[in-house]
Design an enzyme around this catalytic site. Structure first.
Site, PDB file in Angstrom:
ATOM      1  N   TYR A 134      10.944  13.379 -12.510  1.00  0.00           N
ATOM      2  CA  TYR A 134      12.169  12.574 -12.432  1.00  0.00           C
ATOM      3  C   TYR A 134      12.485  12.213 -10.979  1.00  0.00           C
ATOM      4  O   TYR A 134      12.840  11.074 -10.661  1.00  0.00           O
ATOM      5  CB  TYR A 134      13.352  13.356 -13.007  1.00  0.00           C
ATOM      6  CG  TYR A 134      13.471  13.316 -14.518  1.00  0.00           C
ATOM      7  CD1 TYR A 134      12.352  13.105 -15.323  1.00  0.00           C
ATOM      8  CD2 TYR A 134      14.697  13.492 -15.148  1.00  0.00           C
ATOM      9  CE1 TYR A 134      12.468  13.072 -16.708  1.00  0.00           C
ATOM     10  CE2 TYR A 134      14.821  13.458 -16.537  1.00  0.00           C
ATOM     11  CZ  TYR A 134      13.695  13.264 -17.308  1.00  0.00           C
ATOM     12  OH  TYR A 134      13.812  13.234 -18.674  1.00  0.00           O
ATOM     13  N   HIS A 170       0.828  -1.201   0.000  1.00  0.00           N
ATOM     14  CA  HIS A 170       0.000   0.000   0.000  1.00  0.00           C
ATOM     15  C   HIS A 170       0.871   1.263   0.000  1.00  0.00           C
ATOM     16  O   HIS A 170       1.680   1.452   0.901  1.00  0.00           O
ATOM     17  CB  HIS A 170      -0.903  -0.035   1.246  1.00  0.00           C
ATOM     18  CG  HIS A 170      -1.783   1.174   1.367  1.00  0.00           C
ATOM     19  ND1 HIS A 170      -2.340   1.554   2.562  1.00  0.00           N
ATOM     20  CD2 HIS A 170      -2.204   2.067   0.443  1.00  0.00           C
ATOM     21  CE1 HIS A 170      -3.063   2.648   2.366  1.00  0.00           C
ATOM     22  NE2 HIS A 170      -3.002   2.978   1.093  1.00  0.00           N
ATOM     23  N   ASP A 208      -4.475   3.334  -5.188  1.00  0.00           N
ATOM     24  CA  ASP A 208      -4.643   3.798  -3.809  1.00  0.00           C
ATOM     25  C   ASP A 208      -5.873   4.705  -3.711  1.00  0.00           C
ATOM     26  O   ASP A 208      -5.994   5.672  -4.451  1.00  0.00           O
ATOM     27  CB  ASP A 208      -3.375   4.574  -3.388  1.00  0.00           C
ATOM     28  CG  ASP A 208      -3.313   4.777  -1.882  1.00  0.00           C
ATOM     29  OD1 ASP A 208      -4.297   4.449  -1.187  1.00  0.00           O
ATOM     30  OD2 ASP A 208      -2.270   5.231  -1.402  1.00  0.00           O
TER      31      ASP A 208
END
Lengths: 141, 141, 141, 141, 141, 141, 141, 141, 141, 141
Positions: free
Chosen positions: G111, G22, G64
């Site tokens: 990035y 999770h 999620d």
């Protein structure tokens, strides 16, 4: 060996060039460059000079067009005239990329830049001022 | 790079030459030789041709004087004339060792011999019939 | 063993000397130096003394001529007279390099310097003040 | 370095001597022996000669008293006189073990025997006929 | 097993003691010490108590005479009387080194010191306050 | 990604193709082929079908012209008509090599042949009879 | 291959998806993304485009629901219109998760975020603005 | 399997429990915990629930009696009532240790604590609030 | 250390005992046994004698009841009387297993049997004839 | 954990099932099976019983329909009645595959077969005669 890949471009070097992405850099270091102590990804190409490797790489890998200077060279002390090897590099680059835009780094700035590059290729190049860094561009099929 | 060692002789190759003892053999394989599938100790010297490597090796390593043929070459099919590369090899060997005594192995005998050698050096040599095996002699300081 | 390489110079040591570039340093540590805890690249040469190793290395590797002191020695406590081993080192260095220019580092400065060197050679040298650091120069064929 | 262990006996060698059990064998090979190709457990002691290593080993390891010949030497060609190094070995062995009982193996039998030994120590010994195999005995505190 | 080395001193432990140099430290940790989480170089000697290991180590390794306290012990809570194991340690050390000079570290200072040591030996010692750190001295043949 | 190399040809695959020499073979296995259990050099190209990989490989690697059948296909049970994927393969091969000369191996002969190949490429090809072996030819620049 | 798992989802990728918990994130990077230099856990899926991989992943892994934006996209320069690939992504996500809530990150923020993700999947996707990060949700059987 | 060790306690887990010392901690993580990204020492026990593992561990490992809270639990959001799994844990702990003293950590504090633990056991536990950290005590035979 | 496991049983040894299945064998070798050369899975328990290890193992691992001789001992030369260590072994085995059924193997038969065992435990036992092999039985909770 | 994959199927097990091809076999071994000594690819699923693992596997992997017996069971001694676990297996297999065709192997034939399987899953199953081998079939999307 394979078709269309110059014989000085080793299997490991092609693999590394393919793994690199947009913005990653590769250093072509001369025979006296402290290559092993400045990278964790070292490709040795003993017995080879830089121009043919540069040519072999540019035949496969485009330079970055999103930055001002896709090429970096190493300045060194007080120079009288432009090193002849730079002229060789310029012609090879122009041949593949049309233009040649390079920045010049002080020795220790160059070393630091080399450390953060994706890989260093250790050649046996003997010309002075022959170290060069290339920034990879975007590949479009 | 070091003094008195030719730049085409890589760090790994020197290490291997030093580890070899009397009677151990090393193969200089041309660019099309199936080197990786015929040895567990592979040295790649992409971009290099065999003569300069042979010269660099013989400058460091003596040939075996206890056997009749310290040099082995690979025969291939019906040959019209002696391959010119053999002449080059002969001159390099004579230069260091005074004489040149070579035996000729059929292709598959050569492959088997290569498999039991201490190491194979994969060059980018393009000449035909260019594969060669060297047997190390005794070093006396 | 190979021709023209002293027998105390092991295969691993030659490989490391070849990998080093201009400005990289190598430490020749005496038998009591905490070598393993001060480097990630350790070459053990048990049973050997430093002078012969120094001689073997300098026969292959030039010292740096771009810095003032290509040689570093370890000072230690209050010294009455110059350690005799330093005289031995000076002669060996002068023999290969013509001049001998050394700086002297306090024990813990020397330790720190050793940690950032390319490699440490652990000898069995028993003379006092025998630790020495060499900075590699430029090799020109 | 440690107390009571000669400085030519490296950490790896002591570890190997300790791991060996009753009947395991160790080869002390001269500088031209093809050591790396005849064992999977190689200890290099470049720069050292065999007598001092033999002495250092026997100071730590007893020879096997359950077999007739705990020592093996390598015969070679037609010998005029007994090699002087054998006399040196005999004295060192007698010093620790009281008696010296050696068998003599032909070159290729010696090679085969070396292959099945627990380890090979590669020295820089230059004397002829200097290869020797030791069989470990029972340690009793 | 080898002559003159106690059987509780394992091959790995001797190798580590030999690799250590002047000033390097080794921890003898009791059976409940969090050894694996406080070092990268762990030697397990399960089933052994510390005194015999201490004796075996000091038979091989001298303590540092350049520092005031070559021995460190771990203090713990409010102590009524001197732990009896310390008396055992003192006798063993005096036996080899003539004098016993120890400093006492708080539990968490001891943990930090252990982390920077060259190695930790995990024993099965059950006595309280039995953890001890030794600093290696100079070996002179 | 690089110029002139199809995007389905992964870095590992190019490296392997380059390492292969004259006579080495590579297997393109369909999605149900037991690839991992039949090779020590496995390249997974999940999600890709064989024709595009075949095309990408032949663009880089020539087939062997020294043998009668540089291509091997896997026969399977009683076949009514020639599998359509073979037609696709034939066209791709003819496109690069001018001719298509294939031999047909029984299932278990094919498995044995695959085991001795240099590498197996595991594709997700779903067509029946889609397994194919290629023998590398000589590269001439 | 297995039932109910799309063939573009490689064994390594499924293993990684299962190991993630999770809140862990995974990056689907396009063919020019500098993937290898921005992660220590790289899955290459050369020859595949992102939409089918996204679909294959969401078939196995829930997003999620405890955070506002389980999806992150990479903004780039001055955009005239919404990239069409984003519409494709939205439909695939909605298909599995009912809603599509995405945040947009500047190139260098993206990035940095990629660097701290659990893994990066390197695809051969050629569409612009195609990089996407997914945050794993809670799996309830 | 061994006598007196529950079958859900794997070989790796017993090894880790034995290596842990006084004060080292181990995390029992539920099936959705990001275990692989929060530890370098991961034990997977897929298919098992936490209570039986907790019981198996406490049968072998005592809890720390030197700290106030040898047990840590993860708080989560606004809780209406005490999670029933905590009652299960309390009974298992009391059964072995007589008392149950637990502290409660916020989610991200719990994550940080987990990162510095000696190991994480990844279970397939599905109950909410089921994550638990145990601190090892002193073993006395 | 853990509850109910003797301190001489190391973490690695417990792990190995757990991995073993019905019919797998383990060798308890004395201090002079050539253990390292006769197994690929070696557990060193330097400083320990065999009886306490035997006791610790049998407390955890049942012997095989499906074979006539779950215990093997090594015969040696002409024996006058039964070695006293065998009596010690018999009592320890009877204590856990009720009966003691052993076969006796000649030295070299014993060596061969040891080679095919799952693991060898190298002890520092000094009694003669102390080598013993145990065959694991079925664990029933 | 992932959607549609049972929690007892570990990441490593799914990876292995995916790598397997048509005809590769996997062994589900009970808790006393000598699994580690009979395979180089071991998956431990301690604490789990075989039926739930069998169910989880068959949900993902089809059995081979090209052979007469895709299932192998281990016979053992003189059996009075059919083991009840076989009935459980039969129902699980019929549920996914419609039919249940099993062959019965003697204990040592079963062991040999297990050795050549692609992998062994070590469960904690305690039922007698519970070992089972599955042969993978062809996956068609």
């Amino acid at each position: 060996m394979l078709k269309n890949i110059k014989s000085c471009i080793s299997p490991d070097l092609v693999k590394i060039l393919m793994e690199m992405g947009h913005g990653d850099e590769i250093v072509l270091a001369d025979g006296n460059f402290p290559a092993a102590s400045h990278t964790k990804r070292l490709v040795r190409l003993d017995g080879n000079e830089t121009p043919e490797i540069l040519e072999g790489i540019l035949h496969l890998m485009p330079l970055d067009t999103y930055v001002e200077y896709p090429v970096s060279l190493m300045m060194h002390g007080v120079e009288v005239s432009r090193p002849s090897i730079w002229q060789v590099y310029e012609e090879i680059v122009r041949n593949e990329e049309n233009h040649f835009k390079a920045q010049y780094l002080e020795r220790f700035d160059f070393y630091e830049r080399a450390k953060s590059a994706y890989a260093i290729v250790a050649t046996s190049e003997k010309a002075l001022y022959a170290n060069i860094i290339l920034k990879k561009g975007v590949v479009t099929e």
